[in-house]
Scaffold this motif. Structure first.
Motif, short mmCIF file in Angstrom:
data_model
loop_
_atom_site.label_atom_id
_atom_site.label_comp_id
_atom_site.label_asym_id
_atom_site.label_seq_id
_atom_site.Cartn_x
_atom_site.Cartn_y
_atom_site.Cartn_z
N UNK A 118 0.82 -1.21 0.00
CA UNK A 118 0.00 0.00 0.00
C UNK A 118 0.85 1.26 0.00
N UNK A 119 2.15 1.15 0.22
CA UNK A 119 2.94 2.39 0.22
C UNK A 119 4.45 2.19 0.14
N UNK A 185 2.99 6.33 -0.92
CA UNK A 185 1.53 6.36 -0.83
C UNK A 185 0.83 6.30 -2.18
N UNK A 186 1.62 6.32 -3.27
CA UNK A 186 1.06 6.32 -4.63
C UNK A 186 0.02 7.44 -4.74
N UNK A 187 -1.15 7.20 -5.34
CA UNK A 187 -2.12 8.30 -5.45
C UNK A 187 -3.18 8.20 -4.35
N UNK A 188 -3.85 7.04 -4.26
CA UNK A 188 -5.02 6.96 -3.37
C UNK A 188 -4.63 7.15 -1.90
N UNK A 189 -3.64 6.40 -1.43
CA UNK A 189 -3.32 6.49 -0.01
C UNK A 189 -2.69 7.82 0.38
N UNK A 193 -5.23 8.71 3.32
CA UNK A 193 -4.77 8.48 4.69
C UNK A 193 -4.49 9.79 5.44
N UNK A 194 -3.92 10.83 4.81
CA UNK A 194 -3.84 12.12 5.52
C UNK A 194 -5.23 12.65 5.91
N UNK A 242 1.21 3.82 7.02
CA UNK A 242 1.22 4.62 5.78
C UNK A 242 1.62 6.07 6.09
N UNK A 243 1.10 6.63 7.20
CA UNK A 243 1.51 8.00 7.58
C UNK A 243 3.02 8.06 7.82
N UNK A 244 3.56 7.02 8.44
CA UNK A 244 5.01 7.01 8.71
C UNK A 244 5.81 6.94 7.41
N UNK A 245 5.31 6.17 6.45
CA UNK A 245 5.98 6.09 5.14
C UNK A 245 5.93 7.46 4.44
#
Ligand code: CAA
Length: 282
Positions: A118-119, A185-189, A193-194, A242-245
């Motif tokens: 996912x990221x 995060x690519x596009x969607x995440x 996620x933010x 994901x936020x950490x990435x």
């Protein structure tokens, strides 16, 4: 591509969904997990998912039985050696994924190795594989049988042929492929996620309850479910990771994870899978 099996690595929520969609689309599937009980749970979930389609008369019993017959489960990675494509959906741990990509790339000369990460960086994953030009991102969305998007992520090393073949596979599964670069995060995440993280800040600050945030975004922005109910569906640990990435990848403080989100993960409140997240589940 339809003669040779497609491998799926990891029998968690995403691996189950991907295996189900492959089998119902006519592909022989080899579902691998190191844990026998995870494979049993996956088989049960797929059985139940297809049973619902039969009950709603969206699938015949014969088609359900044929789909289940196309699905083989294994705890031996070598059983994936003859697969045309292997879709990795293991937990988001870089060392684990790198080990899998190293091992999978030694099993077959010509298989395409796709990751549902996912990221994480596809370029880094491709770098550990024997044939990095055959590594690509194929990112599905939860619930996999319902959501139509597949993000196709091109690593620096990915060949045009690999991208074209993965796009063709996505189409054969009834999905729509959207090409995205190998950016955190690519596009969607990167967008989704933010938003979830900001919703957690609203709750932390006492500005709104989780119920109010979710109702507001459903009714005011026409989202099918509110951001905190969605966080519970995705898993709060996955959202935090994901936020950490994003924070590490961009070095921008705007991606700082909400402390409340971190505390909830530390407490084991992971969302639906643990029975409690921003909302309670029985
Ligand atoms: N598996 C299979 N089918 C499912 C399902 C599941 N887990 N959940 C729902 N469905 C089906 C239902 O059976 C139903 O089918 P019918 O229309 O044929 O009856 C249909 O989907 C709609 O379901 P419901 O009526 O129960 O509920 P709903 O209309 O409220 O939809 C939802 C539920 C599909 C989850 C919807 O709320 C939704 O799309 N939410 C947003 C989900 C989302 O944004 N996901 C992306 C998460 S990010 C991600 O996955 C990437 C990542 O890397 C973290």
């Amino acid at each position: 591509m339809s003669q040779r099996p497609i491998g799926v690595v990891g029998a968690g929520t995403m691996g189950q969904g991907i295996a189900q969609v492959l089998a119902t689309s006519g592909f022989p599937v080899r579902l691998y997990d190191m844990a026998e009980d995870a494979l049993e749970r996956a088989r049960g979930a797929i059985d139940k998912g297809l049973g619902k389609l039969v009950a709603k008369e969206k699938m015949s019993e014969g088609d359900r039985d044929a789909a289940l017959e196309r699905l083989a489960a294994t705890t031996a990675l070598e059983d994936l050696a003859d697969c045309a494509v292997v879709i990795e959906a293991a937990p988001e741990q870089p060392e684990l994924k790198e080990r899998l990509f190293r091992d999978l790339s030694r099993l077959s000369e010509d298989a395409i190795l796709a990751s549902n990460t996912s990221s994480l960086s596809l370029t880094r994953l491709a770098a550990v594989a024997e044939r990095p030009e055959r590594v690509v991102g194929m990112h599905f969305f939860n619930p996999v049988p319902v959501l139509k998007l597949v993000e196709v992520i091109r690593a620096e090393q990915t060949s045009d042929d690999t991208v074209a073949r993965i796009e063709a596979l996505a189409e054969a599964l009834g999905k729509t492929a959207v090409r995205v670069g190998d950016s955190p995060g690519f596009a969607v995440n990167r967008l989704l996620v933010p938003m979830i993280n900001e919703a957690a800040f609203l709750v932390q600050e006492g500005a709104a309850t989780p119920e109010a945030v979710d109702r507001a975004m459903k009714l005011g922005a026409a989202h099918p479910m509110g951001p905190l109910a969605l966080a519970d569906l995705i898993g709060l640990d996955v959202c935090l990771a994901i936020m950490e990435v994003l924070q590490e990848g961009f070095g921008d403080p705007k991606y700082r994870p909400c402390p409340l989100l971190r505390r909830m993960v530390d407490a084991g409140y992971l969302g639906r899978k643990s029975g409690r997240g921003f909302h309670a589940y029985s």
